[in-house]
Design a protein around this motif. Structure first.
Motif, PDB file in Angstrom:
ATOM      1  N   THR A 215       0.826  -1.214   0.000  1.00  0.00           N
ATOM      2  CA  THR A 215       0.000   0.000   0.000  1.00  0.00           C
ATOM      3  C   THR A 215       0.857   1.260   0.000  1.00  0.00           C
ATOM      4  N   TYR A 216       1.962   1.232   0.723  1.00  0.00           N
ATOM      5  CA  TYR A 216       2.865   2.384   0.775  1.00  0.00           C
ATOM      6  C   TYR A 216       3.412   2.705  -0.616  1.00  0.00           C
ATOM      7  N   SER A 217       3.932   1.697  -1.291  1.00  0.00           N
ATOM      8  CA  SER A 217       4.533   1.901  -2.612  1.00  0.00           C
ATOM      9  C   SER A 217       3.487   2.315  -3.644  1.00  0.00           C
ATOM     10  N   LEU A 218       2.332   1.643  -3.631  1.00  0.00           N
ATOM     11  CA  LEU A 218       1.292   1.973  -4.605  1.00  0.00           C
ATOM     12  C   LEU A 218       0.737   3.376  -4.372  1.00  0.00           C
ATOM     13  N   LEU A 219       0.638   3.783  -3.116  1.00  0.00           N
ATOM     14  CA  LEU A 219       0.151   5.132  -2.822  1.00  0.00           C
ATOM     15  C   LEU A 219       1.123   6.182  -3.340  1.00  0.00           C
ATOM     16  N   VAL A 220       2.417   5.948  -3.136  1.00  0.00           N
ATOM     17  CA  VAL A 220       3.428   6.875  -3.656  1.00  0.00           C
ATOM     18  C   VAL A 220       3.406   6.883  -5.180  1.00  0.00           C
ATOM     19  N   LEU A 221       3.324   5.697  -5.777  1.00  0.00           N
ATOM     20  CA  LEU A 221       3.361   5.570  -7.236  1.00  0.00           C
ATOM     21  C   LEU A 221       2.170   6.267  -7.894  1.00  0.00           C
TER      22      LEU A 221
END
Length: 291
Positions: free
Chosen positions: A80-86
């Protein structure tokens, strides 16, 4: 409009391809001995498929570590962290590129070419340089003002978010600007624009309300390579900002099961995003929504 069957077939084949790619390290592990370990590769593939049907039973070991840990629910947080940033960076880049394109279209062709040339030069700047420059700028401002405008690294419960999103969006903004300006200029040469000019519509109105809604369809379809570019930069970003994201997890374990699940966690949201977007925009394109 694409058929549901075609979409599902494409999705299934993509999943199968990712599964077979996930087992490649096992297949090629004997390359030094001039052999392909087909039997071990097939066992690895069966293990990956089994893991996808029973993800709750999975454990992982970080490279250099000894203690096994449960994969879920631990993995949800990096995903979720990476997808939110992406996705935040992609949406920001899309908005900025369209805004810059609209402003650029208001200039004369001579000045427009100068602006495009400056953006093309900026596109060659290495992503690492952009990240480090942004961090140094924040540190410089903190030293001068005593105010920390952005977190420059994730530490314990304090997570860097805004600055990574801004940094990750910079070069994609330039890429999307290059695509969108070409699409806008192609639309500018079409008959409906000439008609709009002949009835006295202003340049801003034509660009914003007529060219934009037609050009954005082409930009969306071309933006897939920008997303892949952002994914390639995401690991560097997570490393330099100390973000415990999914790409760092990928580099921390070499187990085929973990690798495949991590890749699928990125692929599936992107597949859904682009499939829904293509269906919606294709409907608009088929309706021929021009002036």
């Amino acid at each position: 409009m694409r058929s549901i069957g075609g979409i599902l077939l494409k999705f299934f084949l993509s999943i199968v391809g990712i599964i077979f790619i996930g087992g490649l390290p096992i297949l090629l592990s004997g390359i030094g001995h001039r052999e392909l370990r087909l039997q071990a590769y097939w066992q690895s593939i069966k293990g990956i498929v089994s893991a996808l049907f029973h993800p709750g039973d999975l454990t992982y070991v970080i490279i250099g570590g000894q203690k096994e840990r449960d994969l879920f629910p631990y993995l949800w947080e990096p995903i979720t962290y990476s997808l939110l940033v992406l996705f935040s960076a992609f949406l920001l880049a899309s908005f900025l590129s369209i805004l810059l394109t609209i402003l650029t279209m208001l200039f004369s062709k001579k000045n427009r070419n100068r602006i495009k040339f400056m953006f093309y030069l900026f596109e060659s700047v290495p992503d690492v340089l952009v990240i480090l420059s942004a961090q140094l700028l924040v540190l410089f401002l903190y030293k001068q003002t005593g105010i920390l405008f952005f977190e420059i690294a994730s530490v314990d419960m304090e997570r860097a978010f805004l600055l990574p999103v801004l940094v990750l969006a910079i070069l994609p903004t330039v890429q999307l600007f290059r695509m969108s300006i070409l699409s806008f200029e192609n639309e500018e040469r079409k008959d409906y624009v000439t008609l709009a000019q002949s009835i006295g519509l202003g340049k801003l109105v034509i660009v914003t309300f007529h060219i934009l809604r037609n050009a954005v369809i082409s930009v969306f379809f071309q933006s897939k390579k920008t997303i892949w570019f952002m994914l390639s930069n995401l690991f560097v970003l997570e490393l330099l900002f100390n973000i415990a994201g999914i790409t760092r997890f990928l580099m921390s374990t070499l187990q085929p099961k973990m690798f495949t699940i991590a890749v699928l966690s990125i692929f599936i949201p992107l597949f859904v995003f682009y499939t829904v977007g293509e269906i919606v925009l294709s409907k608009k394109a088929n309706k021929g929504e021009e002036i």
